[in-house]
Write a protein that holds these residues in place. Structure first.
Motif: not given
Length: 332
Positions: A240-253, A315-327
């Motif tokens: 989850l934490v690593r997916a929050s960092r922008p890189h080619p394999d990160a979630p689209a959001e 918001t940051a909460d929107d990003v975190i919700a996407a992480l919880l769904r996508g990771v």
């Protein structure tokens, strides 16, 4: 106290937390989620940043917690003219009237306490905000080449108004990262607001009883670190934490909305906070539910959003919700 958690230990020690909740409820109407997050921060030994518009009882909540704990409590009202020495202290020149000898003595500031309320932290310039950095991270204060230890436990509860409010200064990212939790204080429900009006406009004053001392807080903080967190949960937190960092394999959001992601301290905070929540709920092991409940308070202040996110009102909460769904969570 034994080195291993037992059910009897849990029930005995957590009974004090229930009593602490009840004590705070003498002065605070509702805000159960906010109170729980403050107690999680206390158990985990971390600091909490409370954000909400003026008038929602942030200062009253922190003061009530201070009254309920048998700990030294100090409040600093942060203003634009506050100086770092007003927080950490300064040297004063003393003279021995018998010998005439003069020497400098360090006069300790209000940061030398167990529970520090930094009220409206973002109303003071960054130079003064930064005075808390060493204290929050190292539990020490350095002045004139000498390091002074802070009392234990040491717990900073800071309040801030939203940045849209006039006369505020954004907190530096380095200081935001020192807060274990970023707690958002929302408007009360209609029923709660009615109760607030009833309780605060009469003749009776709410008295908060003192129910817990410092040794009990330190013992509970030690217990938190004994709570079990499975390898599958540790793996998920890491992803989850690593997916929050922008890189080619990160979630689209993340690629679209995040300029800078969370660092390793976010993972450490999420592990400790999840353990603290499990203990607060009487469990000996953290669960996926704990991580989901605390992902936003732990990570929302550690994400730097892009201009695209601001343009789309994300918001940051929107990003975190996407992480919880996508990771994906893959139990071992």
């Amino acid at each position: 106290m034994t080195d291993t958690l037992t059910e009897a230990d849990i029930q005995t020690e957590l009974a004090q937390m229930g009593t602490l909740r009840e004590a705070i409820a003498h002065a605070i109407v509702g805000q159960e989620a906010v109170v729980e997050q403050l107690l999680i921060g206390l158990l985990a030994g971390g600091h909490c940043l409370l954000e909400g518009v003026p008038g929602l009882g942030k200062t009253l909540l922190v003061r009530s917690l201070g009254q309920a704990l048998d700990l030294q409590f100090r409040r600093v009202q942060f203003t634009p003219d506050l100086m770092p020495s007003d927080i950490i202290g300064t040297e004063i020149l003393e003279e021995d009237h018998g010998t005439g000898h003069r020497s400098f003595k360090f006069q300790r500031g209000p940061v030398f306490t167990n529970l520090l309320l930094a009220d409206e932290l973002n109303r003071t310039p960054p130079k003064t905000q930064a005075a808390l950095l060493e204290a929050m991270q190292e539990r020490t204060v350095s002045y004139a080449g000498v390091t002074h230890a802070l009392p234990q436990p040491f717990f900073v509860l800071a309040t801030q108004n939203p940045l849209e409010q006039a006369g505020t200064y954004p907190l530096p990212e380095a200081q935001l990262d020192r807060f274990l939790l970023h707690v958002q204080v929302e408007y009360p429900s209609e029923a709660e607001e009615r109760d607030i009006l009833l309780q605060t406009t009469g003749t009776a004053r709410a008295e908060v009883p003192q129910v817990m001392h410092g040794d009990a807080v330190l013992a509970l903080q030690a217990r938190v670190r004994e709570v079990h967190l499975g390898e599958d949960l540790l793996d998920w937190i890491t992803r989850l934490v690593r997916a929050s960092r922008p890189h080619p394999d990160a979630p689209a959001e993340v690629r679209q909305w995040v300029k800078w992601g969370a660092g390793p301290r976010a993972g450490q905070s999420l592990v400790l906070a999840s353990k603290a929540r499990a203990l607060l709920h009487g469990r000996l092991a953290a669960s996926r539910e704990d991580i989901v409940a605390l992902a936003a308070p732990v990570m929302r202040h550690r994400l730097l959003l892009s201009f695209a996110a601001e343009a789309e009102q994300k918001t940051a909460d929107d990003v975190i919700a996407a992480l919880l769904r996508g990771v994906p969570f893959a139990a071992r």
